[in-house]
Every structure is written in structure tokens, then in C-alpha cells.
Design a protein around this motif. Structure first.
Motif: not given
Length: 808
Positions: A522-530, A563-566, A600-610
Motif C-alpha cells: 500500500h505504501r509503495l504504490i500510493g493512494e491513487d492505486i486501488e 505503469a499507472m501514473p494516473g 497472479t498480479l495484474g494492473d490496469t496500466g498502459t500495457g506493453m508492445t510485443e
């Protein structure tokens, strides 16, 4: 008698003679008149009843008299008679306003004594052939004022003549055809006896005409086929049919058979009874043989098509509308053949959208260049499966234009899947080899660097032990130590990636590990990430280094945060997974069969190209700005997971997010509780024993000698395993412990320990290394809990480890 009397007598006699003559003449005249009346009656009867129309016309071609026959034939219509007298003959006969060119009256008056003409006159409701004869009526004074015209209807006679001529012509034509036609012709009686046989049938059956005329029809027909003929002949006798058409086998004189197409036409009498039959027989042997060969060819062709593991097809070159599709279409793709044939856009509607344009362009090019092609594309089956097809296509031309395409579609799904699996495997192998090569390089660098760091940190500590905090050099030496420890952390990450660090593994409950880390994450990722965590019930245990697993989770969480700056959502959950290679999906196909615990660790971030995914786990690879990342975070994760016997897989979609799947082998047993109490080594570091120290790096060796000497030990030095083995053989009674580097030239620490174990099985051994091969640990040579110390080490850790082993 007087002369006067004599004269009177002569006169009386003469008068009587004359009177007698007059009477005789009157009698003659009466008789002649009677004869004339009789003749006139005969003439009148002849004129009236001769069947010919008779008219008399005057010099102006007007009708002055007609007989009854003329009035009946030429002047009566619909029961009404038209008066002909007083009218011009061409009006009455020809229905014209002026005489016709073929008028016999004009011809007679132009010089012909008797004019005869054949006319075609419209009588009642049709044209009739009329024979007209015009002759003059001569008056007593020799003049001609009138003409008599006799009109005789020749229509019936003409038809008869034409019929006779037609019959003769027909008989002639029939005889000519009968004799010269290539087909066989015969006539038979009701009982089958031959009446006539033309040369063709004689040649077909091998008989002479006299031989065949002695036979009956049934004797020259194959028994099996005559039964069919007899059945239809019975229908002829019953009046239900008048002809027979069959294909029958005829028996030749030499015993062979001949196929003949037979048309039998029966002739009937006035009472509609069959009298004789005309048979037309065409030799169809070659056609039968050709049909038989064609049938065999068709059966072979159908057999080939039906056994071919592909779809044989034919379609319009422009619209690609199918005109033929083999039955395998339903077996391979699940669509009935009638759908292929009845739906004009069937092919276009079912080709995979990503391949449709390429497939259509290929067919257009084939039509344009008039040449076939071969193409591999995907088509969607009836059950939703994607099927790969290799379509080999040829063109059919008509009048120089491509009108149809024909081809064979072969299911190559398994081959494509195998090729894809092979490509994936090759890519993974290349990636694995590259990672292994990088790992070896990183491990080698870390090993050498750790030797250097060992000297730096060790001598910095020795310096600090010789001064207090007020010493002018104390701060500098402290900073040297901090820098060395940061460098040591960097080398530790390199060792983790290269899977050459020594893991302190024990049985873990990953649910507990994650629960303990929630606040930290929690402390590492910040409050704007659930942060959302889900823990599977009955989760199996794994054997791993808890600190390293925490490092994996923290590094992946940091990657997700960046990957989730916003802002966004980070999900971490666990579950039990069983992998069966034959049943696994594409993501799990590369993992060995077995039972695993999956994080399994998943995010809703920007994703990556091949392109990014391919290099994701390479050390020092980063997409962050310069100075914001070392590029070792994910490579460290990869190394820890692989060294722990697990697998890590990543899936990412640009703009949607990234998910990491960490598979760790499931083990039996309950999770172990860690002991946080202070060890004996931390309490006691000094001793008086003799230690054989083996280290190829001179700087590290000198540092270790100084540490051990400071703590009271006697040290015997050796530069490699060979030298150490010789020394031990000379001073075995004095030496209490072996402290050795693992990797050295000539003879490494593992081999040295094995040789000394033969001589002195109770000899205590401590291994030192900047890295340690996993293989050494797995073979049981090293007990990482007791007899291994990772470089760089602190003075107290080194001295304490030596003391701990000596006391064990």
C-alpha cells in the motif's frame, strides 16, 4: 287415147310418186327426229350427270348456260346458290375482275382449236385442281358465237396421284435407308420370325442374310434382356403402347455379345392389331465400354475424393460461388454441403476476417494472370473453431478467359499449431540461451565484483574498529561502507537474475506472505492505486526463500505502479493450479506438468508492445527515463522465480494493462515458522583453532586472514585447491577447519571438500563465494543454513559463522 289424156295420166302418176316420196321422207324425218330427241336426251343426261361442270360463254365471256353440276360445285356456298348466268366467266370461276392468263376460252379464241388448261381455283373453302377444256360451238352457217367449257375437278385424282408418288418415293427411300444405313434394321412377324434383315445387322451379328432370315428374333437376343423385351411386348398386345425402346445384348454367331440400342415400332391393321414390327438396332458396344470405363473412373474419382483428407471444390472465378464441394467439407468444418452450394457468399462469410483480403486478392490475381496459386489462411468452423487451411487452386479457362477455380483445401491446423509451438519453443530457447548467457556474464561480474566489495567493506570495517566516531576519517570510512553495501545490493540482484545466489528456502504459505506485505505494498504504490487481494482457500504450500518471494512481489508491484501514473487498480490473488501439457492452453503450454501455486498480479496500466515483451526480463532493459530505473527489477524477479523451480509468464495488451502469472511448485507439508532469535554466531566470534584458508583472490585472502587472526585463530593460507590438499596432508593433525572459496582455478572448493572428506570426514567446512551454482546446492554438497557465507560479508558475520561451525 288422146294425147291430152295421156299427158294427164303421167302427171297424176308423177304426183303420186312424189307424194309417196314425201311420205317416206316424213317417216324418215320422224324417225330422225325421234333419234335426235333420244340422242339429245342422251347428251343432256351425259352433260348433266357426267360429274363435270359445263358452261357456255358468249363472245363477251359472259356465262349464258350452265349444267347442274357446275351450279352445284362452283356456285353453291353454305347451302346457297349464286346465279352465274349473265356474269363474266372470270368473275364466276377465278373471282377476278379480268380474265386470267391461263384462261382456256381466250386461248381457244387466240387460235387453239380446242384449249385445255389445268387451273387452281378457289372452290368453297379451299383451292382445287380443275381441268378446263374450251371448244367452239359452230353455227349452221359456220360461224362461232359461243364456246363450251367443260370443267373437271381433279383434286381427288391429284391427291391419289401424289399419294401414289409419295408412296413410291417413300418405299424407295425406305429401301435405300434399309440397305445403306449403318444401323441394323430388321422386320419381324408377330411370332418373332425374321422377314427382312439389312446388311448392317448381318455384319453386326456375323450372319449372312439367308442365315439370319431362318432365325427368330428371340434367338438372337440375350436371354436376360429378352425378358424385358417380352414384358413390354405384352403391353403392345394389350394396346397400352405402340413401340419399345431398350438397350439389349445381342448374340453374335461367334458366341460373343453386342450391346444394341433397340427401337421397335409395331405396325397395326385396321382393327388395331399388331401385324409386324420394324426394329432399328444401333451398335452401342463402344459407348457401353466407355460408360463402364467412365463409371469405373467416376467411382475411382469419387473414392479418391471421399478418402482424401481435404475439401475438393469448384467455384465461379469471379463470384467464388461454389458449384461443387466434396463431403469432407462437413467433416472438417461442420457445414453441410448444401450450405456451401446454396449461399453465394458462403466462402467470404466464413474466411477469418484477418485473412479475407489476402485470400480474395489471391483469387483475383489467379483470374487476372490465368495461373493457379497456393495459399494458407484461416476459416471459422461451424462450432466456432479457427481452422487453418492450405488451399491449392488451379484455373479453368474457356475461350481464353478464366471462368472457374478448382482446388483442394487441406486442414493444416495441427501443423500450424505445431509450427507455432515450435516457433514459440525456439523463441523461448533462444531467449533462455540469451538469458543464460547474460546470467553467466552477470554472475561472473558479480563474483569478481563481490571479491572486490568484500575487501572494500572488510577493510572499511577494520578501519572503523580502530577509530572512534570523533576521528576525522570515521565519516569517510562509514560512507565507503554504505557505498559498498549499495554495490553489494546491485550484485545481489545480478546474482538473483543469474540464479546463482543461495536461497534460504523453507516451506511457505503464500497467503501469509502476501497478507504480511499488504501494508508495505500500500505504501509503495500510493493512494491513487486501488489494491485488491484474493486468497484461495486450502492453498497449497511452496518451498522458497520468503525474502526472495517478497522481493518478487515488491518488484512486480513497483512495475505496476509505474505503469499507472494516473492511478488504477492492482490485483493480487492466489490459487492452486494443476498443469497437464496436453490439456493446457497456450499460456501454460510451456510449463511442465504438475501441481503449482499461482500468484497472479495484474494492473490496469498502459500495457506493453510485443517488442517490449520480448526483452522484458533482460537485465538493464528499461522503458523508464534515464536515471529512473536500473533495468534489474524484472530480471531479478525472473531469476528468483526460475531458481525457485517456478515459471513466470506475462500477458499484456497495449492500453489495457499487464498481468504476471507466477507458478511455484506445490509441496507437501505445513509452512515453517521463522526463528528470529539471535544466533550463537552473533554472540561469539573468537577462537584459538587452526583454520586452513583457501582463496584465489589475494585481497580477499589477506582480509580473511586478518579477520581470523584478530579473532584469535591460527591461519594456514592456500591459493587453490591443489595447494590446500598438499598442505592438509602435511598438517592434518593441526587443522581444525577448512574455509574455502567455491570457484577457483585448478581445483575448486567443492572438489577440495570432497577429497578432504575422504581423509578427514569430521573436518568442518565453510564455503565462501560471490556466487554459488545451483547445482552444487541441489547435490547436497552445501548446507546453506550452516556452511555457506555469501560475499561480501561483514567482519562479525564471517567470524561468527566460523565460530558457529566449530561449535556445531
Amino acid at each position: 287415147m288422146s294425147s291430152e289424156s295421156t299427158t294427164q295420166s303421167i302427171d297424176v302418176l308423177d304426183l303420186m310418186r312424189r307424194l309417196e316420196q314425201s311420205e317416206r321422207r316424213c317417216d324418215e324425218l320422224e324417225r330422225a327426229a325421234a333419234i335426235g330427241v333420244q340422242e339429245q336426251s342422251r347428251i343432256n343426261a351425259l352433260v348433266e350427270h357426267s360429274g363435270a361442270g359445263v358452261i357456255v360463254v358468249d363472245s363477251h365471256e359472259r356465262v349464258v348456260w350452265t349444267n347442274q353440276t357446275f351450279r352445284k360445285v362452283f356456285c353453291t356456298a353454305n347451302g346457297e346458290e349464286t346465279e352465274p348466268t349473265g356474269r363474266a366467266c372470270h368473275e364466276v370461276l377465278c373471282k377476278k375482275s379480268k380474265p386470267c392468263d391461263a384462261c382456256p376460252v381466250l386461248a381457244r379464241r387466240c387460235g387453239e382449236e380446242v384449249a385445255r388448261r389445268e387451273l387452281k381455283l378457289w372452290v368453297h373453302d379451299r383451292f382445287r385442281h380443275v381441268y378446263a377444256t374450251a371448244m367452239p360451238i359452230i353455227e349452221p352457217d359456220g360461224t362461232v358465237e359461243q364456246d363450251l367449257v367443260m370443267l373437271q375437278d381433279l383434286t381427288d385424282l391429284k391427291v391419289l396421284q401424289e399419294s401414289e408418288e409419295a408412296l413410291r418415293a417413300s418405299e424407295q427411300r425406305f429401301r435405300s435407308i434399309f440397305e445403306k444405313v449403318a444401323a441394323g434394321m430388321i422386320t419381324t412377324r408377330l411370332d418373332g420370325a425374321y422377314l427382312q434383315a439389312n446388311p448392317a445387322i448381318c455384319a453386326m451379328l456375323g450372319y449372312t442374310e439367308s442365315e439370319i432370315l431362318r432365325k427368330q428374333f428371340q434367338q438372337t437376343v440375350h436371354e436376360g434382356d429378352f425378358e424385358k423385351f417380352q414384358q413390354q411386348f405384352d403391353e403392345v398386345l394389350a394396346g397400352r403402347r405402340r413401340d419399345i425402346e431398350l438397350e439389349m445384348r445381342y448374340l453374335r454367331k461367334d458366341g460373343t455379345t453386342m450391346w444394341g440400342h433397340t427401337t421397335s415400332v409395331w405396325q397395326f391393321d385396321a382393327e388395331n392389331r399388331p401385324t409386324y414390327c420394324i426394329h432399328l438396332i444401333q451398335d452401342i458396344n463402344q459407348r457401353k465400354y466407355a460408360m463402364h470405363a467412365l463409371q469405373e473412373s467416376r467411382l475411382k474419382y469419387e473414392g479418391l475424393i471421399n478418402t482424401l483428407e481435404g475439401i475438393v471444390w469448384e467455384a465461379d472465378a469471379e463470384t467464388f460461388e461454389f458449384s461443387f464441394v466434396s463431403p469432407q467439407a462437413e467433416q472438417i468444418l461442420g457445414y453441410p454441403v448444401d450450405k456451401w452450394l446454396s449461399q453465394p457468399r458462403f466462402w467470404r462469410n466464413h474466411v477469418h476476417p484477418d485473412d479475407l483480403q489476402r485470400a480474395v486478392e489471391a483469387s483475383n490475381e489467379a483470374r487476372k494472370h490465368k495461373c493457379g496459386y497456393e495459399l494458407e489462411y484461416r476459416i471459422v468452423a461451424a462450432d466456432g473453431r479457427t481452422v487453418w487451411l492450405r488451399d491449392t487452386v488451379g484455373v479453368v479457362q474457356q475461350n481464353g478467359e478464366v471462368t472457374k477455380l478448382r482446388g483442394v483445401m487441406i486442414d493444416i491446423t495441427k501443423r500450424r499449431e505445431a509450427e507455432l509451438a515450435l516457433q514459440t519453443s525456439e523463441a523461448q530457447l533462444r531467449q533462455s540461451q540469451k538469458m543464460e548467457a547474460i546470467g553467466r556474464l552477470a554472475g561472473g561480474i558479480a563474483h569478481d565484483f563481490n571479491n572486490i566489495l568484500t575487501a572494500i567493506t572488510g577493510y572499511a570495517e577494520l578501519m572503523q574498529q580502530k577509530m572512534d566516531e570523533t576521528h576525522e576519517m570515521f565519516r569517510e570510512t562509514n560512507e565507503i561502507g554504505k557505498a559498498a553495501r549499495r554495490a553489494a545490493e546491485l550484485t545481489r540482484q545480478l546474482l538473483a537474475f543469474s540464479r546463482q545466489q543461495v536461497l534460504q528456502s523453507r516451506v511457505l504459505d503464500l497467503n501469509e506472505v502476501i497478507i504480511d506485505m499488504v501494508q508495505m505494498v500500500h505504501r509503495l504504490i500510493g493512494e491513487d492505486i486501488e489494491l485488491v487481494t484474493e486468497h484461495a482457500d486450502g492453498l497449497g504450500s511452496v518451498k522458497a526463500d520468503p525474502g526472495q518471494i517478497q522481493q518478487v512481489i515488491l518488484n512486480l508491484a513497483v512495475n505496476a505502479r509505474d505503469a499507472m501514473p494516473g492511478g488504477g487498480k492492482l490485483t493480487i490473488f492466489t490459487e492452486n493450479v494443476t498443469i497437464k501439457n496436453k490439456q493446457s492452453d497456450g499460456r501454460q503450454a510451456e510449463i511442465e506438468s504438475g501441481d503449482y501455486v499461482m500468484i497472479t498480479l495484474g494492473d490496469t496500466g498502459t500495457g506493453m508492445t510485443e517488442e517490449v515483451l520480448v526483452q522484458l526480463f533482460e537485465p538493464f532493459f528499461t522503458t523508464k527515463e534515464k536515471g529512473k530505473g536500473t533495468g534489474l527489477g524484472l530480471s531479478t524477479v525472473y531469476g528468483i522465480v526460475r531458481q525457485s523451480g517456478g515459471h513466470i509468464i506475462v500477458e499484456s495488451t497495449l492500453g489495457e494493462g499487464t498481468t504476471f502469472f507466477v507458478y511455484l511448485p506445490r509441496v507437501e507439508g505445513k509452512a515453517e515458522v521463522s526463528d528470529s532469535t539471535e544466533t550463537a554466531a552473533e554472540k561469539l566470534t573468537t577462537g584459538t583453532e587452526t583454520i586452513l584458508l583457501v582463496e584465489d583472490d589475494e585481497t580477499v585472502r589477506e582480509l580473511a586472514v586478518e579477520i581470523l587472526t584478530i579473532n584469535g585463530y591460527t591461519v594456514v593460507e592456500a591459493r587453490n585447491g591443489v595447494e590446500a590438499l598438499d598442505i592438509y596432508k602435511e598438517k592434518s593433525d593441526e587443522i581444525d577447519m577448512l574455509v574455502t572459496d567455491v570457484v577457483m582455478p585448478q581445483m575448486g572448493g567443492k572438489e577440495l571438500a570432497e577429497k578432504l572428506a575422504v581423509i578427514a570426514p569430521d573436518l568442518k567446512v565453510l564455503f565462501l563465494s560471490g556466487y554459488t551454482s545451483t547445482a552444487i546446492v541441489e547435490q547436497g554438497i552445501l548446507d546453506v543454513e550452516t556452511n555457506f557465507l555469501q560475499k561480501p560479508f561483514t567482519l562479525r558475520a564471517f567470524a561468527g559463522k566460523v565460530r558457529s561451525l566449530l561449535d556445531s
